[in-house]
Motif scaffolding. Structure first.
Motif, PDB file in Angstrom:
ATOM      1  N   ALA A  19      -7.057   8.648   3.482  1.00  0.00           N
ATOM      2  CA  ALA A  19      -6.332   8.801   2.412  1.00  0.00           C
ATOM      3  C   ALA A  19      -6.641   7.373   2.158  1.00  0.00           C
ATOM      4  O   ALA A  19      -7.596   6.950   0.513  1.00  0.00           O
ATOM      5  CB  ALA A  19      -4.899   9.214   2.186  1.00  0.00           C
ATOM      6  N   VAL A  84      -3.268   4.097  -1.099  1.00  0.00           N
ATOM      7  CA  VAL A  84      -2.834   4.144  -0.348  1.00  0.00           C
ATOM      8  C   VAL A  84      -1.948   2.660  -0.514  1.00  0.00           C
ATOM      9  O   VAL A  84      -2.863   1.209  -0.365  1.00  0.00           O
ATOM     10  CB  VAL A  84      -3.396   4.028   0.780  1.00  0.00           C
ATOM     11  CG1 VAL A  84      -2.420   3.671   2.139  1.00  0.00           C
ATOM     12  CG2 VAL A  84      -3.798   5.509   0.616  1.00  0.00           C
ATOM     13  N   HIS A 104       2.088   7.027   0.743  1.00  0.00           N
ATOM     14  CA  HIS A 104       0.941   7.418   0.090  1.00  0.00           C
ATOM     15  C   HIS A 104       1.727   9.224  -0.292  1.00  0.00           C
ATOM     16  O   HIS A 104       2.373   9.640   0.141  1.00  0.00           O
ATOM     17  CB  HIS A 104      -0.339   7.748   0.933  1.00  0.00           C
ATOM     18  CG  HIS A 104      -0.911   8.805   0.481  1.00  0.00           C
ATOM     19  ND1 HIS A 104      -1.457   8.511  -1.140  1.00  0.00           N
ATOM     20  CD2 HIS A 104      -2.095   9.656   0.670  1.00  0.00           C
ATOM     21  CE1 HIS A 104      -2.549   8.500  -1.465  1.00  0.00           C
ATOM     22  NE2 HIS A 104      -2.456  10.113  -0.965  1.00  0.00           N
TER      23      HIS A 104
END
Length: 331
Positions: A19, A84, A104
């Motif tokens: 991510a 994140v 996250h």
């Protein structure tokens, strides 16, 4: 077992956050590396960008070179990478060491790096961080490892040095250049005699002081000057080219200091007449206490006695598994 379809996964380069598109303590050079501390099994060369705790900045540049592209953040100061949130939290392992908190979409993971719970008076003390999943080191993840209070270890080392000093001998103790050496310098009784250190240790000493840590004085060894080392203490990394120095010492008595020295077999295999047990890693009770303090149910063990620690955690009701690593844990 490899992590799959989770916030953090493992691939050929190491621990990866898809991510955020970054790695934590990658095993080789990557595009973006988040680094827990300056030991070489965690801080690897070759990455394009690095992110570390501010207190580790000079240490990492000493390790990886001044030309690395390095971003830093203070402890407990979040940095957002591609949505994140990443933050550093004291690990108590060595000066500048940190745990990495990754958040996250409401999910929180913490990567411990290396850590210990005993406050060594030098590093920022370990702080537990609440999370859903905790990746813990397990260098000494076996019930046999229980550390004595560091004051008792220093008392034993100082006693050994004092006896050698009265006999006009040079005391030589082998310690890792970053972390163990500085801890030892502060723990020694400087009233006994002079303290010298290998240039590799002296270089790290300077970076540690420049990073804001309080460190007692220690004279660098020099091959250019003749010195009388009788009664002195010399701190030297075992892996260094030490023969040139050893020839200059008067009746040297050497010793090894490490957590591995708790085991009789390891003491014998060290080949040293004296050995002391002092570690910059958590012992078995420390690991269990740290894991419990996170409140996490999912635990991943890496670096060390992973299978043994994982079995204990599974038997205790945790969702635990081994996280593969090319490193087995070091002192």
């Amino acid at each position: 077992m490899y992590l799959k379809n989770t916030l953090l996964t493992v691939n050929k380069n190491g621990l990866y956050c898809a991510a955020g598109d970054f790695y934590i303590d990658p095993w080789r050079g990557v595009d973006r590396a988040v680094v827990t501390h300056g030991h070489s099994d965690h801080a690897r060369p070759g990455s394009r960008l690095y992110l570390s705790c501010k207190k580790s900045e000079l240490i990492l540049k000493e390790r990886l070179g001044n030309r690395i592209s390095l971003q830093t953040a203070d402890y407990n100061s979040p940095v957002v990478i591609n949505g994140v949130t990443v933050s550093f939290h004291p690990a108590g392992h060595i000066p500048g060491s940190a745990q990495v908190r990754v958040e996250h979409r409401g999910e929180i993971w913490v990567v411990s790096g290396d850590y210990k719970l005993e406050d060594d008076g030098l590093s920022d003390p370990f702080e537990p961080v609440k999370c859903h999943a905790f990746i813990t080191e397990s260098t000494f993840g076996a019930p046999v490892y229980h550390w004595e209070p560091q004051e008792k270890v220093y008392e034993a080392v100082n006693g050994w040095w004092s006896r050698n000093c009265m006999q006009g001998k040079t005391s030589v103790i082998y310690a890792y250049s970053l972390g163990k050496s500085q801890r030892l310098i502060n723990g020694l009784d400087h009233a006994i005699g002079r303290i010298y250190c290998h240039p590799a240790v002296a270089s790290m000493n300077e970076r540690v002081r420049q990073s804001g840590f309080t460190l007692k004085e220690c004279t660098p060894l020099s091959l250019k000057e003749e010195q009388d080392y009788r009664g002195a203490m010399v701190i030297i990394p075992q892996s260094s080219g030490i023969s040139e120095y050893m020839r200059r010492f008067t009746a040297p008595e050497d010793a090894y200091i490490s957590g591995w020295m708790q085991i009789k077999k390891m003491r014998k295999s060290s080949g040293r007449p004296a050995a002391f047990t002092l570690s910059d890693h958590a012992d078995w009770p420390g690991l269990l206490k740290a894991i419990k303090a996170t409140g996490a149910h999912r635990i991943y063990a890496t670096h060390g006695y992973t299978e043994l620690l994982t079995r204990w955690l599974l038997d205790s009701g945790y969702d635990a598994s081994v996280l593969p690593s090319p490193y087995t844990g070091r002192e």
